[in-house]
Design an enzyme around this catalytic site. Structure first.
Site, PDB file in Angstrom:
ATOM      1  N   GLU A 104      -2.883   5.203  -2.464  1.00  0.00           N
ATOM      2  CA  GLU A 104      -3.823   6.155  -1.888  1.00  0.00           C
ATOM      3  C   GLU A 104      -3.679   7.463  -2.669  1.00  0.00           C
ATOM      4  O   GLU A 104      -2.705   8.198  -2.492  1.00  0.00           O
ATOM      5  CB  GLU A 104      -3.520   6.378  -0.403  1.00  0.00           C
ATOM      6  CG  GLU A 104      -4.501   7.319   0.259  1.00  0.00           C
ATOM      7  CD  GLU A 104      -4.028   7.779   1.625  1.00  0.00           C
ATOM      8  OE1 GLU A 104      -4.788   7.634   2.596  1.00  0.00           O
ATOM      9  OE2 GLU A 104      -2.897   8.291   1.728  1.00  0.00           O
ATOM     10  N   HIS A 137      -7.913   2.724   7.790  1.00  0.00           N
ATOM     11  CA  HIS A 137      -7.308   2.996   9.101  1.00  0.00           C
ATOM     12  C   HIS A 137      -7.248   4.480   9.423  1.00  0.00           C
ATOM     13  O   HIS A 137      -6.941   4.856  10.553  1.00  0.00           O
ATOM     14  CB  HIS A 137      -5.904   2.399   9.152  1.00  0.00           C
ATOM     15  CG  HIS A 137      -4.933   3.071   8.234  1.00  0.00           C
ATOM     16  ND1 HIS A 137      -4.998   2.905   6.867  1.00  0.00           N
ATOM     17  CD2 HIS A 137      -3.901   3.904   8.471  1.00  0.00           C
ATOM     18  CE1 HIS A 137      -4.032   3.614   6.308  1.00  0.00           C
ATOM     19  NE2 HIS A 137      -3.356   4.238   7.245  1.00  0.00           N
ATOM     20  N   ASP A 138      -7.511   5.351   8.439  1.00  0.00           N
ATOM     21  CA  ASP A 138      -7.506   6.786   8.674  1.00  0.00           C
ATOM     22  C   ASP A 138      -8.918   7.262   9.012  1.00  0.00           C
ATOM     23  O   ASP A 138      -9.824   6.458   9.195  1.00  0.00           O
ATOM     24  CB  ASP A 138      -6.985   7.520   7.432  1.00  0.00           C
ATOM     25  CG  ASP A 138      -5.490   7.305   7.236  1.00  0.00           C
ATOM     26  OD1 ASP A 138      -4.797   7.041   8.235  1.00  0.00           O
ATOM     27  OD2 ASP A 138      -5.028   7.409   6.089  1.00  0.00           O
ATOM     28  N   ARG A 154       0.874  -1.184   0.000  1.00  0.00           N
ATOM     29  CA  ARG A 154       0.000   0.000   0.000  1.00  0.00           C
ATOM     30  C   ARG A 154       0.905   1.226   0.000  1.00  0.00           C
ATOM     31  O   ARG A 154       1.752   1.379   0.874  1.00  0.00           O
ATOM     32  CB  ARG A 154      -0.892   0.009   1.236  1.00  0.00           C
ATOM     33  CG  ARG A 154      -1.761   1.256   1.352  1.00  0.00           C
ATOM     34  CD  ARG A 154      -2.419   1.328   2.715  1.00  0.00           C
ATOM     35  NE  ARG A 154      -3.219   2.536   2.873  1.00  0.00           N
ATOM     36  CZ  ARG A 154      -2.744   3.727   3.212  1.00  0.00           C
ATOM     37  NH1 ARG A 154      -1.446   3.866   3.432  1.00  0.00           N
ATOM     38  NH2 ARG A 154      -3.532   4.768   3.328  1.00  0.00           N
ATOM     39  N   ASP A 177       1.230   5.107   0.419  1.00  0.00           N
ATOM     40  CA  ASP A 177       0.494   6.182   1.076  1.00  0.00           C
ATOM     41  C   ASP A 177       0.710   7.509   0.355  1.00  0.00           C
ATOM     42  O   ASP A 177       1.826   7.823  -0.083  1.00  0.00           O
ATOM     43  CB  ASP A 177       0.964   6.297   2.529  1.00  0.00           C
ATOM     44  CG  ASP A 177       0.109   7.228   3.351  1.00  0.00           C
ATOM     45  OD1 ASP A 177      -1.115   7.179   3.232  1.00  0.00           O
ATOM     46  OD2 ASP A 177       0.679   8.029   4.111  1.00  0.00           O
TER      47      ASP A 177
END
Length: 370
Positions: A72, A139-140, A26, A28
Site C-alpha cells: 500500500e 477494507h479502508d 499485504r 500496509d
C-alpha cells in the site's frame, strides 16, 4: 524498523506463514514503515530503508518463489516506482494503483472516460516481475486524496452526498453497489474494468456478490461487516449470538435475505456468476496481465478503448461510461473479432476497421483475429 530484533521477528513471522502455504503478504503503509526521520542514529541502525524491503523480498522468494509482496503506497506514480525497487526492481512485487482507482471514480461520476485514460497514460514503465494491483474497493475508506478539492467534491456529490457517508474529509465509507444505486449495468461496467485494465484484479470480500455497507457501524468498519453466505441468521457467517459478532450484519436491501452466495451460486444471471466469468476470461487472456498497453482513440469522451498486446496476440477492450448508447470505430490490425465474453465471432466489413456498438454502460472484450 530500525530495531534489528523487530526485523528478525518479522522474518520469522513471514517464514511461519510461508511454510503454511500462504501466497504472499499485504504490506500496509509502506512509506511510513521505511521512514526513519526523527530516529536517533538512524543512519547506523538502518542505513538504507529500501535495502530492508529488498531483504524481505529476497527472504520471501527464497522460501517461496511464487509468493508476492503487495504494498500500500498511496503516492504519485513517480514516487511509487522507487518502492518497486526502481528500474531494476527487487522490492515490492505489486502495488495498489491508488491513482487509477481515484480517477476511475471521477470518470464514473462524470460519465467521462478521460480522467481514467489520463491516469493510465501517466503510469511509469515497471521493472520485470512487477505489477499494478487494480481495485475498486478495499477494507479502508475509499480514499480520494489525490484528486483536487473540486474533483473530490464531484465524486462526493455523485456517490456519497450525505456527510455520514464520508470519512476524514477525503474518502467514502461505502461499497460499490449502493454508490451506483444498485444499477446492474454500472456495477458490471465497474467490475469489467477491474478485470480489463492492465494489471492484476484485486477483490475485496463480498464484492463478488454485491454486498453493501452498514453506515450504522462507525468509521471504516462500515464496509467490514460479516460475509453473507446464506439468507439465514448472521448471514451464515457464524452460529454465535448476533451480539457476539465483531460487527453487525448489514440490514435492509443489501442484507443476507437479498444478497448472499447461496442465492447467487446457481443463478447464471447473478453478479457472482458474472464475476466468475470475468475471472475465467481474465485467466485465458494473458495479454491483459502481461501485454503492452495502448490507449486507442475512440472518438467519444465517454468511451475508454485500449489494446493489450503480447507477441502476436492482441485484445481490444472497450467501455462506455455514459448511459447513452454509442457506436465506436476503431483501427485494428485484423479481419475479424472474437467476443471473449459471449463467444461470438464477427468478420469486419472492412479489414482493419472495427465498428463496435455499445449499449449505455456497455463493454466489450474482443480478440483481434487475422
Amino acid at each position: 524498523m530500525t530495531n534489528p530484533l523487530v526485523r528478525d521477528e518479522i522474518a520469522k513471522i513471514m517464514g511461519f506463514w510461508l511454510q503454511l502455504g500462504v501466497s504472499g503478504f499485504r504490506v500496509d503503509a509502506v512509506p511510513f514503515i521505511l521512514d526513519t526521520s526523527g530516529v536517533k542514529d538512524a543512519a547506523s541502525l538502518l542505513p538504507d530503508p529500501h535495502e530492508y524491503l529488498r531483504s524481505l523480498r529476497s527472504f520471501m522468494n527464497r522460501r517461496s518463489g511464487q509468493a508476492v509482496l503487495l504494498g500500500e503506497v498511496n503516492l504519485p506514480y513517480a514516487d511509487q516506482l522507487q518502492f518497486f525497487g526502481g528500474p531494476d526492481g527487487g522490492e515490492l512485487t505489486m502495488q495498489f494503483d491508488f491513482l487509477g482507482m481515484q480517477h476511475l471514480y471521477l470518470a464514473l461520476a462524470r460519465q467521462d472516460a478521460r480522467p481514467l485514460a489520463d491516469a493510465l497514460a501517466g503510469r511509469p514503465d515497471l521493472p520485470d516481475g512487477a505489477q499494478w494491483a487494480i481495485f475498486v474497493r478495499n477494507h479502508d475508506e475509499l480514499t480520494l486524496d489525490k484528486l483536487s478539492e473540486e474533483e473530490r467534491s464531484e465524486v462526493f456529490a455523485a456517490f456519497g452526498p450525505d456527510p455520514e457517508m464520508q470519512l476524514y474529509g477525503r474518502g467514502l465509507r461505502r461499497r460499490l453497489p449502493p454508490m451506483l444505486d444498485g444499477d446492474p449495468r454500472r456495477i458490471r461496467l465497474a467490475y469489467s474494468l477491474l478485470f480489463a485494465l492492465p494489471g492484476t484484479p484485486t477483490l475485496f470480500y463480498g464484492e463478488e456478490i454485491g454486498m453493501g455497507e452498514n453506515l450504522a457501524v462507525e468509521g471504516r468498519s462500515a464496509v467490514r461487516t460479516p460475509m453473507q453466505w446464506n439468507p439465514g441468521p448472521n448471514g451464515g457467517f457464524s452460529t454465535a449470538p448476533a451480539r457476539r459478532l465483531a460487527a453487525p450484519v448489514t440490514p435492509g436491501g443489501y442484507g443476507p435475505e437479498f444478497v448472499s452466495v447461496e442465492s447467487q451460486q446457481h443463478d447464471p444471471d447473478s453478479l457472482l456468476s458474472f464475476v466468475q466469468s470475468l475471472i475465467g476470461c481474465y485467466r485465458r487472456t494473458f495479454e491483459i496481465g502481461f501485454g503492452a498497453f495502448e490507449l486507442l482513440p475512440s472518438g467519444h469522451d465517454s468511451v475508454l478503448a485500449h489494446a493489450m498486446r503480447w507477441d502476436e496476440g492482441c485484445v481490444v477492450l472497450v467501455h462506455n461510461f455514459a448511459a447513452e448508447p454509442v457506436s465506436v470505430e476503431l483501427a485494428v490490425d485484423g479481419g475479424s473479432l472474437l467476443d471473449l465474453l459471449s463467444g461470438t465471432r464477427e468478420t469486419l466489413a472492412e479489414p482493419g476497421t472495427a465498428v463496435i456498438p455499445l449499449e449505455g454502460y456497455g463493454f466489450r472484450w474482443l480478440r483481434v483475429l487475422p
